[in-house]
Design a protein around this motif. Structure first.
Motif, PDB file in Angstrom:
ATOM      1  N   PRO A 138       0.819  -1.209   0.000  1.00  0.00           N
ATOM      2  CA  PRO A 138       0.000   0.000   0.000  1.00  0.00           C
ATOM      3  C   PRO A 138       0.860   1.268   0.000  1.00  0.00           C
ATOM      4  O   PRO A 138       2.042   1.236   0.349  1.00  0.00           O
ATOM      5  CB  PRO A 138      -0.790  -0.117   1.302  1.00  0.00           C
ATOM      6  N   GLY A 139       0.234   2.363  -0.383  1.00  0.00           N
ATOM      7  CA  GLY A 139       0.893   3.664  -0.303  1.00  0.00           C
ATOM      8  C   GLY A 139       1.824   3.997  -1.450  1.00  0.00           C
ATOM      9  O   GLY A 139       2.556   4.980  -1.392  1.00  0.00           O
ATOM     10  N   ARG A 140       1.810   3.219  -2.507  1.00  0.00           N
ATOM     11  CA  ARG A 140       2.658   3.512  -3.666  1.00  0.00           C
ATOM     12  C   ARG A 140       1.999   4.562  -4.539  1.00  0.00           C
ATOM     13  O   ARG A 140       0.775   4.662  -4.617  1.00  0.00           O
ATOM     14  CB  ARG A 140       2.891   2.250  -4.507  1.00  0.00           C
ATOM     15  N   CYS A 141       2.809   5.350  -5.217  1.00  0.00           N
ATOM     16  CA  CYS A 141       2.242   6.373  -6.088  1.00  0.00           C
ATOM     17  C   CYS A 141       2.163   5.864  -7.521  1.00  0.00           C
ATOM     18  O   CYS A 141       2.896   4.967  -7.927  1.00  0.00           O
ATOM     19  CB  CYS A 141       3.047   7.667  -6.024  1.00  0.00           C
ATOM     20  N   LYS A 142       1.249   6.475  -8.256  1.00  0.00           N
ATOM     21  CA  LYS A 142       1.134   6.181  -9.676  1.00  0.00           C
ATOM     22  C   LYS A 142       2.350   6.778 -10.384  1.00  0.00           C
ATOM     23  O   LYS A 142       3.048   7.636  -9.847  1.00  0.00           O
ATOM     24  CB  LYS A 142      -0.146   6.815 -10.239  1.00  0.00           C
ATOM     25  N   ARG A 143       2.592   6.350 -11.603  1.00  0.00           N
ATOM     26  CA  ARG A 143       3.673   6.903 -12.420  1.00  0.00           C
ATOM     27  C   ARG A 143       3.186   8.259 -12.944  1.00  0.00           C
ATOM     28  O   ARG A 143       2.239   8.320 -13.727  1.00  0.00           O
ATOM     29  CB  ARG A 143       3.977   5.955 -13.578  1.00  0.00           C
ATOM     30  N   PHE A 144       3.822   9.332 -12.494  1.00  0.00           N
ATOM     31  CA  PHE A 144       3.349  10.654 -12.882  1.00  0.00           C
ATOM     32  C   PHE A 144       4.496  11.644 -13.002  1.00  0.00           C
ATOM     33  O   PHE A 144       5.613  11.393 -12.552  1.00  0.00           O
ATOM     34  CB  PHE A 144       2.315  11.183 -11.878  1.00  0.00           C
ATOM     35  N   ALA A 145       4.204  12.776 -13.613  1.00  0.00           N
ATOM     36  CA  ALA A 145       5.151  13.878 -13.706  1.00  0.00           C
ATOM     37  C   ALA A 145       4.379  15.171 -13.522  1.00  0.00           C
ATOM     38  O   ALA A 145       3.235  15.305 -13.976  1.00  0.00           O
ATOM     39  CB  ALA A 145       5.851  13.876 -15.055  1.00  0.00           C
ATOM     40  N   LEU A 146       4.997  16.112 -12.843  1.00  0.00           N
ATOM     41  CA  LEU A 146       4.420  17.440 -12.640  1.00  0.00           C
ATOM     42  C   LEU A 146       5.366  18.465 -13.246  1.00  0.00           C
ATOM     43  O   LEU A 146       6.583  18.334 -13.109  1.00  0.00           O
ATOM     44  CB  LEU A 146       4.263  17.753 -11.146  1.00  0.00           C
ATOM     45  N   LEU A 147       4.828  19.484 -13.873  1.00  0.00           N
ATOM     46  CA  LEU A 147       5.639  20.569 -14.411  1.00  0.00           C
ATOM     47  C   LEU A 147       5.270  21.847 -13.668  1.00  0.00           C
ATOM     48  O   LEU A 147       4.103  22.246 -13.667  1.00  0.00           O
ATOM     49  CB  LEU A 147       5.398  20.752 -15.907  1.00  0.00           C
ATOM     50  N   ILE A 202       4.134  27.468  -9.824  1.00  0.00           N
ATOM     51  CA  ILE A 202       2.765  27.193 -10.283  1.00  0.00           C
ATOM     52  C   ILE A 202       2.778  25.913 -11.106  1.00  0.00           C
ATOM     53  O   ILE A 202       3.554  25.773 -12.053  1.00  0.00           O
ATOM     54  CB  ILE A 202       2.215  28.359 -11.124  1.00  0.00           C
ATOM     55  N   CYS A 203       1.892  24.987 -10.745  1.00  0.00           N
ATOM     56  CA  CYS A 203       1.803  23.727 -11.479  1.00  0.00           C
ATOM     57  C   CYS A 203       1.142  23.987 -12.828  1.00  0.00           C
ATOM     58  O   CYS A 203      -0.011  24.396 -12.894  1.00  0.00           O
ATOM     59  CB  CYS A 203       1.005  22.696 -10.683  1.00  0.00           C
ATOM     60  N   LYS A 204       1.891  23.738 -13.887  1.00  0.00           N
ATOM     61  CA  LYS A 204       1.402  23.984 -15.243  1.00  0.00           C
ATOM     62  C   LYS A 204       0.883  22.719 -15.918  1.00  0.00           C
ATOM     63  O   LYS A 204       0.104  22.801 -16.856  1.00  0.00           O
ATOM     64  CB  LYS A 204       2.515  24.587 -16.102  1.00  0.00           C
ATOM     65  N   ALA A 205       1.344  21.549 -15.466  1.00  0.00           N
ATOM     66  CA  ALA A 205       0.909  20.298 -16.103  1.00  0.00           C
ATOM     67  C   ALA A 205       1.040  19.139 -15.131  1.00  0.00           C
ATOM     68  O   ALA A 205       1.978  19.080 -14.344  1.00  0.00           O
ATOM     69  CB  ALA A 205       1.737  20.022 -17.352  1.00  0.00           C
ATOM     70  N   VAL A 206       0.078  18.230 -15.213  1.00  0.00           N
ATOM     71  CA  VAL A 206       0.097  16.966 -14.475  1.00  0.00           C
ATOM     72  C   VAL A 206      -0.176  15.872 -15.490  1.00  0.00           C
ATOM     73  O   VAL A 206      -1.177  15.920 -16.196  1.00  0.00           O
ATOM     74  CB  VAL A 206      -0.987  16.916 -13.374  1.00  0.00           C
ATOM     75  N   GLU A 207       0.729  14.922 -15.571  1.00  0.00           N
ATOM     76  CA  GLU A 207       0.547  13.795 -16.492  1.00  0.00           C
ATOM     77  C   GLU A 207       0.696  12.493 -15.718  1.00  0.00           C
ATOM     78  O   GLU A 207       1.662  12.320 -14.967  1.00  0.00           O
ATOM     79  CB  GLU A 207       1.564  13.835 -17.629  1.00  0.00           C
ATOM     80  N   VAL A 208      -0.248  11.591 -15.901  1.00  0.00           N
ATOM     81  CA  VAL A 208      -0.232  10.291 -15.232  1.00  0.00           C
ATOM     82  C   VAL A 208      -0.204   9.208 -16.306  1.00  0.00           C
ATOM     83  O   VAL A 208      -0.978   9.259 -17.256  1.00  0.00           O
ATOM     84  CB  VAL A 208      -1.469  10.104 -14.326  1.00  0.00           C
ATOM     85  N   ASN A 264       3.180   9.282 -21.190  1.00  0.00           N
ATOM     86  CA  ASN A 264       2.579  10.503 -20.644  1.00  0.00           C
ATOM     87  C   ASN A 264       3.485  11.194 -19.637  1.00  0.00           C
ATOM     88  O   ASN A 264       3.531  12.424 -19.582  1.00  0.00           O
ATOM     89  CB  ASN A 264       1.236  10.216 -19.967  1.00  0.00           C
ATOM     90  N   SER A 265       4.199  10.416 -18.842  1.00  0.00           N
ATOM     91  CA  SER A 265       5.002  11.000 -17.773  1.00  0.00           C
ATOM     92  C   SER A 265       6.501  11.068 -18.091  1.00  0.00           C
ATOM     93  O   SER A 265       7.299  11.406 -17.226  1.00  0.00           O
ATOM     94  CB  SER A 265       4.789  10.225 -16.470  1.00  0.00           C
ATOM     95  N   MET A 270       6.650  15.996 -21.322  1.00  0.00           N
ATOM     96  CA  MET A 270       6.692  17.140 -20.426  1.00  0.00           C
ATOM     97  C   MET A 270       7.374  18.338 -21.097  1.00  0.00           C
ATOM     98  O   MET A 270       7.003  19.485 -20.848  1.00  0.00           O
ATOM     99  CB  MET A 270       7.397  16.772 -19.118  1.00  0.00           C
ATOM    100  N   ILE A 271       8.328  18.081 -21.972  1.00  0.00           N
ATOM    101  CA  ILE A 271       8.980  19.172 -22.707  1.00  0.00           C
ATOM    102  C   ILE A 271       7.963  19.875 -23.615  1.00  0.00           C
ATOM    103  O   ILE A 271       8.006  21.093 -23.765  1.00  0.00           O
ATOM    104  CB  ILE A 271      10.185  18.636 -23.511  1.00  0.00           C
TER     105      ILE A 271
END
Length: 75
Positions: A28-37, A42-48, A63-64, A69-70
């Motif tokens: 439990p408690g694992r995160c999904k594969r994601f990237a934040l820009l 200021i968060c401009k993008a979230v990709e999962v 996606n991540s 992200m570029i």
């Protein structure tokens, strides 16, 4: 990259991997594969990277990954 040993950030972002298959194997408690820009704090993008048949995004993590992200960064 940052560490999130207690999953506090993962839960706050609602990115916890809750699918029973991977959760049973990874625990439990694992995160999904994601990237934040972020730009100037200021968060401009979230990709999962996930899909119904691939909840961990292993088959298609595009996606991540950096090339996607570029694209967001150049907008």
């Amino acid at each position: 990259m940052i560490a999130d040993p207690t999953s506090e950030l993962t839960r706050a972002l609602d990115l916890e991997l809750t699918h029973p298959g991977p959760a049973k194997v990874l625990g439990p408690g694992r995160c999904k594969r994601f990237a934040l820009l972020f730009d100037n704090g200021i968060c401009k993008a979230v990709e999962v990277s996930e899909s119904a048949d691939d909840p961990t995004g292993d088959s298609d993590p595009s996606n991540s990954l950096a090339p996607n992200m570029i694209k967001h960064a150049s907008k």
